[in-house]
Scaffold this motif. Structure first.
Motif, short mmCIF file in Angstrom:
data_model
loop_
_atom_site.label_atom_id
_atom_site.label_comp_id
_atom_site.label_asym_id
_atom_site.label_seq_id
_atom_site.Cartn_x
_atom_site.Cartn_y
_atom_site.Cartn_z
N GLN A 1 -10.87 5.82 -14.21
CA GLN A 1 -10.46 5.18 -13.21
C GLN A 1 -11.62 3.52 -12.95
OE1 GLN A 1 -12.15 7.74 -9.59
NE2 GLN A 1 -10.54 9.00 -10.26
N ALA B 1 -5.95 3.89 -6.95
CA ALA B 1 -5.63 4.32 -5.69
C ALA B 1 -6.71 5.29 -6.01
CB ALA B 1 -4.51 5.27 -5.68
N ARG B 2 -6.77 6.49 -6.71
CA ARG B 2 -8.03 7.15 -6.64
C ARG B 2 -9.14 6.74 -6.80
NH1 ARG B 2 -6.75 10.64 -11.23
NH2 ARG B 2 -4.77 9.84 -11.24
N ARG C 1 -10.10 3.50 -5.78
CA ARG C 1 -10.20 2.96 -4.73
C ARG C 1 -11.09 3.52 -3.27
NH1 ARG C 1 -5.34 0.00 -5.51
NH2 ARG C 1 -5.63 -1.78 -7.07
N ARG C 2 -10.10 5.09 -3.10
CA ARG C 2 -10.78 5.76 -2.67
C ARG C 2 -12.14 6.53 -2.65
NH1 ARG C 2 -5.65 8.27 -3.08
NH2 ARG C 2 -6.27 9.89 -4.57
N THR C 3 -12.48 6.52 -4.10
CA THR C 3 -13.87 7.57 -4.30
C THR C 3 -14.86 5.73 -3.74
OG1 THR C 3 -12.87 8.23 -6.54
CG2 THR C 3 -15.35 8.05 -6.29
N SER D 1 -1.91 5.02 -9.37
CA SER D 1 -2.49 6.76 -9.73
C SER D 1 -4.20 6.52 -9.95
CB SER D 1 -1.97 7.53 -9.73
OG SER D 1 -2.46 8.12 -11.13
#
Length: 170
Positions: free
Chosen positions: A132, A165-166, A168-170, A162
């Motif tokens: 990531q 996105a992961r 940024r969410r984290t 993906s």
């Protein structure tokens, strides 16, 4: 790659220092971002870039063609970052052996907090898994498109999307 880039590559492989300098300048920025993504915290990226440039100058003749240059440079940069991590690990292990007291559990945390209880952005990025962290830094620092990141990392555009996105969410 364009015909002009192919010509620079051919000249550089033949030993033309100006063509080699041109190729290095063309790839230096994304290599720096890749090194930032892979190198352990506290590593001087300029030192790693110098290591990569030494390999670039010394081993360029082993690259088969202009299309192989970017993946080869990617592998060289990742290897330089891994070597730096191993060197840091050895130094850290030696320091631990020299310590007379055992480390407390609080000292083993990856992410530390500021006085107000918040984590700094760099610490949060460093705590991300490599898969990531790498695309996130390539996009944020080098402003590369998802397609360019996919080409550098050798993964699909959707995988880059993906992973971003992961991250940024984290």
């Amino acid at each position: 790659m364009t015909d002009r880039s192919d010509a620079h590559f051919d000249l550089a492989v033949a030993g033309d220092s100006q063509a080699m300098a041109h190729l290095w300048r063309a790839h230096r920025r994304w290599l720096a971002a890749l090194l930032i993504a892979h190198a352990p915290r506290g590593t001087d990226v300029e030192d790693l870039l110098q290591d990569v440039s030494v390999t670039f100058v010394g081993e360029l003749r082993t690259v088969r063609n202009a299309n192989s240059l970017r993946p080869w440079l990617c592998a060289v940069a990742i290897n330089a970052a891994r070597s730096a991590a191993r060197r840091m690990s050895v130094r850290r292990d030696v320091a631990v052996l020299d310590e007379t007291q055992a480390a407390s559990p609080q000292n083993t945390e990856i992410v530390t907090t500021d006085s107000d209880g918040s984590c700094s952005l760099l610490e949060r990025i460093a705590a991300l898994p490599l898969e990531q962290r790498e695309p996130l830094l390539l996009q944020a620092i080098q402003n590369l498109s998802q397609r360019e990141i996919a080409n550098i990392l050798g993964i699909s555009d959707s995988a880059v999307e993906s992973r971003l996105a992961r991250a940024r969410r984290t």
